[in-house]
Design a protein around this motif. Structure first.
Motif, short mmCIF file in Angstrom:
data_model
loop_
_atom_site.label_atom_id
_atom_site.label_comp_id
_atom_site.label_asym_id
_atom_site.label_seq_id
_atom_site.Cartn_x
_atom_site.Cartn_y
_atom_site.Cartn_z
N ASN A 145 0.82 -1.21 0.00
CA ASN A 145 0.00 0.00 0.00
C ASN A 145 0.86 1.26 0.00
O ASN A 145 0.51 2.27 -0.62
CB ASN A 145 -0.95 -0.01 1.19
N VAL A 148 2.03 1.65 -3.58
CA VAL A 148 0.94 2.13 -4.44
C VAL A 148 0.70 3.63 -4.23
O VAL A 148 0.57 4.39 -5.19
CB VAL A 148 -0.34 1.32 -4.17
N ARG A 149 0.65 4.07 -2.97
CA ARG A 149 0.45 5.50 -2.69
C ARG A 149 1.59 6.32 -3.28
O ARG A 149 1.38 7.42 -3.82
CB ARG A 149 0.35 5.74 -1.19
N ASP A 152 1.29 6.44 -7.14
CA ASP A 152 0.18 7.33 -7.49
C ASP A 152 0.60 8.80 -7.38
O ASP A 152 0.26 9.62 -8.24
CB ASP A 152 -1.02 7.08 -6.57
N ARG A 155 2.95 9.64 -10.19
CA ARG A 155 2.19 9.73 -11.45
C ARG A 155 1.57 11.13 -11.61
O ARG A 155 1.57 11.68 -12.71
CB ARG A 155 1.08 8.67 -11.46
N ASP A 156 1.05 11.69 -10.53
CA ASP A 156 0.46 13.03 -10.62
C ASP A 156 1.44 14.04 -11.19
O ASP A 156 1.11 14.83 -12.08
CB ASP A 156 0.01 13.50 -9.22
N THR A 185 -1.12 0.06 -10.09
CA THR A 185 -1.02 1.47 -10.48
C THR A 185 -0.90 1.66 -11.99
O THR A 185 -0.77 2.80 -12.45
CB THR A 185 0.18 2.14 -9.79
N CYS A 187 1.58 0.74 -14.05
CA CYS A 187 2.91 1.09 -14.55
C CYS A 187 3.12 0.50 -15.95
O CYS A 187 2.80 -0.66 -16.19
CB CYS A 187 3.99 0.57 -13.61
#
Length: 323
Positions: A145, A148-149, A152, A155-156, A185, A187
């Motif tokens: 987790n 993943v966070r 993410d 990615r922004d 996510t 990728c």
């Protein structure tokens, strides 16, 4: 019925270890067994740093990350004379059995102690998910987790600036954190020790994605499979035209509040371990296979082959590839 059980954590820390310690303490007390905590793993065992545990202590640690009783690596534990000292320490406290929370190296020590007369049970505690005979290990879900966070968030920024990012993820030779994190996510490129791409292959794939005018690209790679991820980022940039940066997630993946699933696994592992020890069973590890809690002998656990996830990599790459 045994009267005293010890518990220690060994190797790298993992979120959920405290929940497992808590469960061992509470289950022992509920069965009329005195629980003892051993500080800093096998090192604390030979240095006689042992205390009787209380329900109050167990209640306070259940939701905390890391390990409240400490962990340390002790290569010297391979020496039989060092293990004999550990046995002497345990016998001085009249501790008849031991729960060892850790990874493969921790299991080896537990197996040796069992052979020397102290029943030991191993609980898989490692973020790497590399205990191959258990579907999941304590700490993996929480670390996943975190991965993943982090991806993410990266990615922004990559999307905002039309860039590519190389993200290096922990795993200590096991690619599960990278594979699962990249899958969750989206990728575009994945590379692990089990299914490795060359630097040139990665750069070529990103270049094809650039021609499709993808707004952002994430390259997820497992730790220690490339000499320099920053150098890899530069190679990608030169080939694709994307401004490319590398991020090494590092030890942020180890810490943090354990997830509900890690706590659930840890508590049930701890209960299961105490119940087996109270039955006189030792030399086994506690795992979860096909959604069932199991006890398997440590020797077969150490010699098991990793599951082949080739098809999993193949499918994820198919849906993310440059068309």
């Amino acid at each position: 019925m045994i009267k005293k059980i010890g518990v220690l954590t060994s190797g790298g820390d993992a979120p959920g270890m405290n929940a497992a310690i808590s469960a061992v303490i509470r289950r022992s007390i509920s069965k009329g067994i005195k629980p003892y905590i051993i500080f800093d793993g096998y090192k604390g065992l030979i240095e006689n740093r042992i205390e009787e545990a209380t329900l109050d202590f167990a209640s306070k640690i259940i939701g905390h990350g890391g390990t409240a009783i400490g962990s340390a690596r002790l290569p010297e534990f391979k020496d039989e004379n060092v293990r004999k000292k550990a046995i002497t320490t345990l016998k001085s406290h009249e501790i008849e059995a031991l729960v060892v929370i850790g990874g493969d190296g921790s299991y080896q020590g537990a197996e040796k102690l069992t052979q020397m007369g102290i029943n030991c049970i191993g609980i898989p505690g490692t973020i790497d998910n590399d205990i191959v005979s258990s579907d999941y290990t304590i700490g993996f879900d929480t670390a996943l987790n975190t991965v993943v966070r982090s991806i993410d968030a990266i990615r922004d920024t990559m999307t905002s600036h039309n860039r590519c990012a190389v993200v290096e993820i922990m795993g200590n030779g096991c690619g599960d954190l990278t594979l699962y994190g990249a899958t969750a996510t989206g990728c575009e490129v994945i590379s692990t020790r089990e299914n490795k791409l060359t630097e040139d292959e990665i750069a070529e794939q990103v270049s094809l994605l650039a021609k499709q005018k993808r707004r952002s690209v994430i390259v997820a790679v497992a730790e220690n499979i490339y000499n320099d991820v920053h150098g890899l980022a530069k190679k990608i940039e030169n080939k694709s035209g994307y401004v490319t940066r590398a991020t090494v997630l590092g030890h942020v993946q180890r810490g943090g509040t354990p997830s509900a699933m890690d706590r659930y696994l840890a508590i049930n592992f701890g209960i299961f371990a105490v119940d087996r020890l109270s039955e006189g069973i030792g030399g086994v590890y506690i795992g979860i296979c096909d959604n069932k809690f199991v006890a398997k002998d440590i020797e077969s656990t150490l010699n098991s082959k990793p599951k082949d996830k080739y098809n999993e990599y193949k499918i994820i790459r198919e849906i993310n590839k440059a068309f």
